[in-house]
Write an enzyme that holds these catalytic residues in place. Structure first.
Site: not given
Ligand code: 4AZ
Length: 366
Positions: A170, A217, A313-314
């Protein structure tokens, strides 16, 4: 990183597999898929050439180490079926291991082969005394990468080899423009450049990833030039096949994500200790109510307070197994950050080992 508070099934037999070689279990024993069964490699007639062939089939240029282990020290699931190298074949005839083995009921040597295709998962430059709060020190998470789009940090990633970074699909799906990405490694603060910045040669995301659906993902980024490893920059180990990380095990996630829900990215690398949560609990109707698939893993606290967040993320979810650090998850999603009954959800790396090896091997051949 938000920190305001402080199972895979056993598969001995399987449908035809795409990758007939794997490194399995807590010891990393070599297994070959022949005659419909995963069989463990006996140490008889095993040579460095064979280790290079095995690692080549997994997408690595050569092997790093190969040892032997007494059969009785293996997990039981790997003690049933064996193969050994066909010693009549000359080295130049052995280009794929599964075509170069005999089936065996036991190992004549009483020993099997363990294999390592990369040096990884050690943090040599870190000593535990300087951690203040949850800010990380240099060399604490040496596999952590910052993935930057047009110069802005968007996502985390994990270094697995000098050329490859694991991240979330993503992060890259809508921004599938290798030339617009740069990767920074070996740093804590995003503000005090000049940390080395690397160009991206290609991006590969999982072909079954669909935006809005949450599965598969995972993505890989290949760097244009290989990283030079040092105390601040080190690769994380991939887990072995069939390796289990028990529920409740304390693991760590890190990133430059926001330190509160809806906040900005953090200028410094943060980390948090998060225990693994079983998929059964994570799928409870009060938690994620059935959306957690076997290829996801949850980590964090049902009481909330500690979690990954936007911008993480990632990035890595790592666990330590006898000295070595292993990549158990890639930060994927959550509802909010650190909310009650909404732990972080991570892509389960053991579910994508074949996919990762396939991408690396395909690239090695080209
Ligand atoms: C995000 O938006 C995201 N609580 C990554 C991890 C989490 C929530 C949102 C986990 O990248």
């Amino acid at each position: 990183m938000s920190t305001d508070v402080g199972s895979a099934g056993h598969s001995r037999t399987a449908a035809p597999v795409s990758r007939p070689v794997r490194v399995s279990g807590q010891h990393g024993v070599l297994q070959v898929f022949t005659a419909a069964v995963w069989r463990t490699m006996c140490s008889e007639d095993w040579k460095g050439h064979h280790a290079n062939v095995a690692c080549g089939q997994l997408g690595f240029p050569s092997y790093v180490s190969s040892d032997t282990l007494r059969v009785d020290l293996l997990e039981e699931q790997f003690q049933g079926d064996f193969v050994s190298i066909n010693h009549l074949l000359s080295d130049d005839k052995v280009t794929a291991l599964h075509h170069a083995v005999y089936m065996r009921e036991e190992c004549a040597s009483g020993r099997v082969v363990t294999l390592k295709c990369t040096a990884c998962g050690l943090r040599t430059g870190y000593s535990a005394r300087i951690v203040g709060g949850n800010m990380s020190s240099l060399a604490q998470w040496p596999w952590q990468a910052s993935l930057q789009f047009q110069g802005y940090h968007l996502c985390g990633g994990s270094i697995i080899t000098p050329l490859w970074i694991v991240t979330a699909a993503h992060c890259v799906y809508d921004l599938y423009l290798p030339k617009s990405w740069t990767i920074q490694v070996g740093l804590v603060s995003l503000l005090d450049s000049p940390a080395p910045s690397y160009l991206v040669e290609k991006i590969i995301y999982h072909s079954k990833y669909k935006p809005k659906r949450l599965g598969n993902d995972i993505a890989l980024m290949k760097l244009a030039v290989p990283l030079t490893f040092n105390e601040m920059t080190q690769p994380i180990c991939l887990p072995n096949s069939e390796e289990n990380f028990p529920d409740g095990k304390m693991c760590w996630t890190s990133g430059w994500g926001s330190t509160e829900e809806g906040g900005d990215a953090s200028p410094v690398l943060n980390h948090a200790a998060v225990p693994l949560i079983s998929n059964k609990i994570c799928n409870h109707r009060d938690v994620y109510g059935g959306i957690i698939s076997p290829s996801m893993v949850c980590a964090g606290y049902l009481k909330g307070g500690v979690d990954s967040c936007q911008g993480d993320s990632g990035g890595p979810l790592v666990c330590q197994e006898r000295r070595l650090w292993k990549l158990v998850g890639a930060t994927s999603f959550g509802i909010g950050c650190a909310d009650v009954n909404k732990p972080g959800v991570y892509t389960r790396i053991t579910s994508f080992l074949d996919w990762i090896h396939e991408q690396l091997e395909r690239d090695l051949k080209t």
